[in-house]
Design a protein around this motif. Structure first.
Motif, PDB file in Angstrom:
ATOM      1  N   SER A   1     -14.456 128.645  52.187  1.00  0.00           N
ATOM      2  CA  SER A   1     -15.470 128.869  53.222  1.00  0.00           C
ATOM      3  C   SER A   1     -16.799 129.231  52.558  1.00  0.00           C
ATOM      4  O   SER A   1     -16.834 129.824  51.474  1.00  0.00           O
ATOM      5  CB  SER A   1     -14.979 130.017  54.105  1.00  0.00           C
ATOM      6  OG  SER A   1     -16.076 130.727  54.603  1.00  0.00           O
ATOM      7  N   ARG A   2     -17.899 128.911  53.267  1.00  0.00           N
ATOM      8  CA  ARG A   2     -19.221 129.261  52.707  1.00  0.00           C
ATOM      9  C   ARG A   2     -19.476 130.768  52.785  1.00  0.00           C
ATOM     10  O   ARG A   2     -20.452 131.264  52.242  1.00  0.00           O
ATOM     11  CB  ARG A   2     -20.311 128.473  53.436  1.00  0.00           C
ATOM     12  CG  ARG A   2     -20.221 126.985  53.110  1.00  0.00           C
ATOM     13  CD  ARG A   2     -21.434 126.220  53.558  1.00  0.00           C
ATOM     14  NE  ARG A   2     -21.764 126.496  54.932  1.00  0.00           N
ATOM     15  CZ  ARG A   2     -22.957 126.343  55.472  1.00  0.00           C
ATOM     16  NH1 ARG A   2     -23.956 125.929  54.732  1.00  0.00           N
ATOM     17  NH2 ARG A   2     -23.170 126.597  56.740  1.00  0.00           N
ATOM     18  N   TRP A   3     -18.576 131.492  53.502  1.00  0.00           N
ATOM     19  CA  TRP A   3     -18.687 132.957  53.522  1.00  0.00           C
ATOM     20  C   TRP A   3     -18.319 133.542  52.174  1.00  0.00           C
ATOM     21  O   TRP A   3     -18.511 134.727  51.920  1.00  0.00           O
ATOM     22  CB  TRP A   3     -17.784 133.548  54.618  1.00  0.00           C
ATOM     23  CG  TRP A   3     -18.283 133.217  55.977  1.00  0.00           C
ATOM     24  CD1 TRP A   3     -17.744 132.314  56.847  1.00  0.00           C
ATOM     25  CD2 TRP A   3     -19.437 133.749  56.616  1.00  0.00           C
ATOM     26  NE1 TRP A   3     -18.480 132.236  57.985  1.00  0.00           N
ATOM     27  CE2 TRP A   3     -19.542 133.121  57.885  1.00  0.00           C
ATOM     28  CE3 TRP A   3     -20.408 134.680  56.264  1.00  0.00           C
ATOM     29  CZ2 TRP A   3     -20.554 133.398  58.782  1.00  0.00           C
ATOM     30  CZ3 TRP A   3     -21.423 134.961  57.172  1.00  0.00           C
ATOM     31  CH2 TRP A   3     -21.494 134.330  58.400  1.00  0.00           C
TER      32      TRP A   3
ATOM     33  N   PRO B   1     -19.578 132.660  48.955  1.00  0.00           N
ATOM     34  CA  PRO B   1     -20.533 131.764  48.296  1.00  0.00           C
ATOM     35  C   PRO B   1     -20.236 131.481  46.826  1.00  0.00           C
ATOM     36  O   PRO B   1     -20.395 130.347  46.384  1.00  0.00           O
ATOM     37  CB  PRO B   1     -21.882 132.481  48.452  1.00  0.00           C
ATOM     38  CG  PRO B   1     -21.593 133.832  48.963  1.00  0.00           C
ATOM     39  CD  PRO B   1     -20.210 133.860  49.509  1.00  0.00           C
TER      40      PRO B   1
ATOM     41  N   PHE C   1     -17.402 129.053  46.624  1.00  0.00           N
ATOM     42  CA  PHE C   1     -17.858 127.779  47.181  1.00  0.00           C
ATOM     43  C   PHE C   1     -18.722 127.028  46.156  1.00  0.00           C
ATOM     44  O   PHE C   1     -18.487 125.855  45.852  1.00  0.00           O
ATOM     45  CB  PHE C   1     -18.658 128.042  48.472  1.00  0.00           C
ATOM     46  CG  PHE C   1     -19.143 126.788  49.146  1.00  0.00           C
ATOM     47  CD1 PHE C   1     -18.363 126.126  50.084  1.00  0.00           C
ATOM     48  CD2 PHE C   1     -20.393 126.258  48.845  1.00  0.00           C
ATOM     49  CE1 PHE C   1     -18.816 124.965  50.705  1.00  0.00           C
ATOM     50  CE2 PHE C   1     -20.853 125.105  49.458  1.00  0.00           C
ATOM     51  CZ  PHE C   1     -20.057 124.461  50.387  1.00  0.00           C
ATOM     52  N   VAL C   2     -19.713 127.725  45.605  1.00  0.00           N
ATOM     53  CA  VAL C   2     -20.634 127.070  44.674  1.00  0.00           C
ATOM     54  C   VAL C   2     -19.887 126.619  43.421  1.00  0.00           C
ATOM     55  O   VAL C   2     -20.111 125.513  42.911  1.00  0.00           O
ATOM     56  CB  VAL C   2     -21.819 128.005  44.322  1.00  0.00           C
ATOM     57  CG1 VAL C   2     -22.621 127.469  43.142  1.00  0.00           C
ATOM     58  CG2 VAL C   2     -22.709 128.183  45.531  1.00  0.00           C
TER      59      VAL C   2
ATOM     60  N   MET D   1     -17.973 123.471  44.336  1.00  0.00           N
ATOM     61  CA  MET D   1     -18.875 122.338  44.577  1.00  0.00           C
ATOM     62  C   MET D   1     -19.511 121.851  43.289  1.00  0.00           C
ATOM     63  O   MET D   1     -19.751 120.666  43.108  1.00  0.00           O
ATOM     64  CB  MET D   1     -19.982 122.747  45.555  1.00  0.00           C
ATOM     65  CG  MET D   1     -19.522 122.767  46.965  1.00  0.00           C
ATOM     66  SD  MET D   1     -18.869 121.151  47.419  1.00  0.00           S
ATOM     67  CE  MET D   1     -18.118 121.564  48.937  1.00  0.00           C
TER      68      MET D   1
ATOM     69  N   ALA E   1     -24.655 121.829  44.413  1.00  0.00           N
ATOM     70  CA  ALA E   1     -23.737 122.846  44.940  1.00  0.00           C
ATOM     71  C   ALA E   1     -24.497 123.883  45.759  1.00  0.00           C
ATOM     72  O   ALA E   1     -24.055 124.292  46.848  1.00  0.00           O
ATOM     73  CB  ALA E   1     -23.000 123.519  43.784  1.00  0.00           C
ATOM     74  N   VAL E   2     -25.685 124.287  45.271  1.00  0.00           N
ATOM     75  CA  VAL E   2     -26.478 125.285  46.005  1.00  0.00           C
ATOM     76  C   VAL E   2     -27.019 124.662  47.304  1.00  0.00           C
ATOM     77  O   VAL E   2     -26.995 125.294  48.370  1.00  0.00           O
ATOM     78  CB  VAL E   2     -27.628 125.835  45.106  1.00  0.00           C
ATOM     79  CG1 VAL E   2     -28.539 126.744  45.908  1.00  0.00           C
ATOM     80  CG2 VAL E   2     -27.042 126.569  43.912  1.00  0.00           C
TER      81      VAL E   2
ATOM     82  N   LEU F   1     -24.411 124.695  49.847  1.00  0.00           N
ATOM     83  CA  LEU F   1     -24.205 126.033  50.413  1.00  0.00           C
ATOM     84  C   LEU F   1     -25.277 126.343  51.471  1.00  0.00           C
ATOM     85  O   LEU F   1     -24.974 126.851  52.558  1.00  0.00           O
ATOM     86  CB  LEU F   1     -24.271 127.074  49.291  1.00  0.00           C
ATOM     87  CG  LEU F   1     -24.186 128.528  49.739  1.00  0.00           C
ATOM     88  CD1 LEU F   1     -22.759 128.850  50.165  1.00  0.00           C
ATOM     89  CD2 LEU F   1     -24.608 129.479  48.615  1.00  0.00           C
TER      90      LEU F   1
ATOM     91  N   TRP G   1     -18.065 121.827  54.652  1.00  0.00           N
ATOM     92  CA  TRP G   1     -17.558 120.672  53.903  1.00  0.00           C
ATOM     93  C   TRP G   1     -16.050 120.610  54.060  1.00  0.00           C
ATOM     94  O   TRP G   1     -15.361 121.638  54.051  1.00  0.00           O
ATOM     95  CB  TRP G   1     -17.858 120.811  52.406  1.00  0.00           C
ATOM     96  CG  TRP G   1     -19.264 120.459  52.036  1.00  0.00           C
ATOM     97  CD1 TRP G   1     -20.399 121.027  52.516  1.00  0.00           C
ATOM     98  CD2 TRP G   1     -19.669 119.475  51.092  1.00  0.00           C
ATOM     99  NE1 TRP G   1     -21.492 120.454  51.929  1.00  0.00           N
ATOM    100  CE2 TRP G   1     -21.076 119.499  51.043  1.00  0.00           C
ATOM    101  CE3 TRP G   1     -18.993 118.571  50.264  1.00  0.00           C
ATOM    102  CZ2 TRP G   1     -21.817 118.656  50.220  1.00  0.00           C
ATOM    103  CZ3 TRP G   1     -19.723 117.737  49.445  1.00  0.00           C
ATOM    104  CH2 TRP G   1     -21.123 117.772  49.431  1.00  0.00           C
TER     105      TRP G   1
END
Ligand SMILES: C[S@@+](CC[C@H](N)C(=O)[O-])C[C@H]1O[C@@H](n2cnc3c(N)ncnc32)[C@H](O)[C@@H]1O
Length: 293
Positions: free
Chosen positions: A53-55, A57, A60-61, A64, A74-75, A78, A84
Motif C-alpha cells: 500500500s502507498r500508506w 511509502p 512502496f518506493v 517500485m 517510483a517516487v 507514490l 498500483w
C-alpha cells in the motif's frame, strides 16, 4: 510517455467502437480512460507482484524502484499514480466457485472436437509464467502449455485487453487489444464467429464495465451451445444480468458472493443443442409421400 501511450490506446479503442457502431456514454469513456492508465501502470510490473500500500511509502518506493528500474518513476508512482496493482491472470475466481476450468475445457474438446477459450481483460493471463497445480493448468498460460500440440488446430485461445500486453504469443493464442467488454462484438470481425466460443472467463475485468447490458448481450452472441461463462460483477446487477442471460437462453448455474472488490462470481451455461430429431417420415419414402399429399 505514459500520457502519449494512453491517448493512443483511447484512440484505438474509439476506432474499435466505430467498427461496431457503438457509442459509449461519457461515464463509460471516463471509466475506460481510467482503465487504460491502470493497464499501462500494471503492465510495467512483473506478473503477480504483491504491491504494498502507498500508506507504507518506504516499502512502496523500494518495490517500485526494483520493478521500474528508476527511483524517479517510483517516487512519481507514490505521489501521482494512485493505487498500483500487478496482473497475473488466473482461474482463482472460478476455483472459489468450485468450477474447474481445465475440466470444462477437456469436456468441450472431447465432445466437440475443438476448444475455443476467451478471456476478457486477461492482463498477462499467465502467458509469462504459467501457474499450474501439478499437471493441472491454473491460468490461460497453463492451458497454452497443456494444449501445445493442438494450438492453432483444434484449440484456440483469445485474450482481450484495453491495451496491448503481449508482443509474442504462440500460434493459436490471439490477443485482441483495444477491446472492452461492452465492445466484445468487435471480435466477430477479428476471426471469432458467433456461437463459437466454448468458454468465456473474466476475472477482475468485465467487473469494471459500466455498460453491462451490452457486455452480456455480446458475450451471449459469442457463446456456443453447450458453452459456459464465468465472471465477477457488482452484486447489485445480479438480477438484471440473469434476466438478460435468460432472454438469450443462457441460465445461471451458480453464484457466490465474495465481497469487497471481488463482488459476486457467477457461472452461466447455454444448453447444448439437441440433436435434430428425425421423424418417421425422414426414413420412410412412402410415409414422406403420404405426408406431402
Ligand atoms: C486488474 S486487471 C486484471 C487482469 C487479470 N484478469 C487478472 O486477474 O490478473 C484488469 C484487466 O481488465 C481490463 N479491463 C479494464 N476495463 C475493462 C473493460 N471495461 N472491459 C474489458 N476489460 C477491461 C484491463 O485491460 C486489464 O486487462
Amino acid at each position: 510517455m505514459l500520457f502519449l501511450q494512453a491517448a493512443e490506446a483511447r484512440h484505438a479503442i474509439a476506432q474499435t467502437f466505430a467498427v461496431i457502431n457503438y457509442s459509449p456514454t461519457p461515464l463509460a469513456q471516463r471509466a475506460i480512460a481510467k482503465g487504460v492508465m491502470r493497464d499501462l501502470q500494471a503492465r510495467r510490473l512483473r506478473p503477480n507482484v504483491p504491491v504494498p500500500s502507498r500508506w507504507n511509502p518506504l516499502k512502496f518506493v523500494r518495490l517500485m524502484r526494483t520493478e521500474t528500474g528508476s527511483l524517479s518513476a517510483a517516487v512519481a508512482a507514490l505521489l501521482y499514480d494512485g493505487a498500483w496493482t500487478s496482473s497475473g491472470g488466473s482461474f482463482r475466481l472460478a476455483e472459489q466457485l468450485g468450477v474447474s476450468i481445465p475440466e470444462l475445457c477437456e469436456t468441450a474438446l472431447r465432445q466437440r472436437g475443438q476448444l475455443r477459450y476467451l478471456e476478457i481483460g486477461a492482463g498477462w493471463a499467465g502467458m509469462r509464467s504459467p501457474l499450474s497445480n501439478g499437471m493441472i493448468p491454473r491460468d490461460a498460460g497453463g492451458l497454452a502449455q497443456r494444449y501445445k500440440q493442438e494450438l492453432g488446430e483444434t484449440v484456440h485461445l483469445h485474450l482481450t485487453n484495453l491495451t496491448p500486453w503481449h508482443e509474442h504469443l504462440p500460434d493459436g493464442v490471439t490477443e485482441h487489444s483495444h477491446v472492452t467488454a461492452a465492445g466484445l462484438t468487435a471480435l466477430e470481425s477479428q476471426g471469432v464467429a458467433r456461437r463459437s466460443v466454448d468458454f468465456i472467463y473474466s476475472q477482475a475485468a468485465a467487473y469494471f464495465e459500466t455498460d453491462h447490458v451490452s457486455f452480456v448481450c455480446a458475450a451471449c452472441r459469442l457463446l456456443a451451445p453447450g458453452g459456459a461463462m464465468i465472471f465477477n460483477h457488482r452484486p447489485a446487477i445480479a438480477e438484471e444480468i440473469d434476466a438478460i442471460m435468460a432472454d438469450h437462453g443462457v441460465r445461471c448455474a451458480g453464484r457466490v458472493d465474495l465481497g469487497g472488490m471481488n463482488g459476486s462470481v457467477a457461472h452461466f451455461q447455454r444448453p447444448a443443442e439437441k440433436a435434430a430429431r428425425k421423424t418417421l417420415a425422414a426414413y420412410d419414402p412412402a410415409f414422406r409421400r403420404a405426408a406431402a399429399r
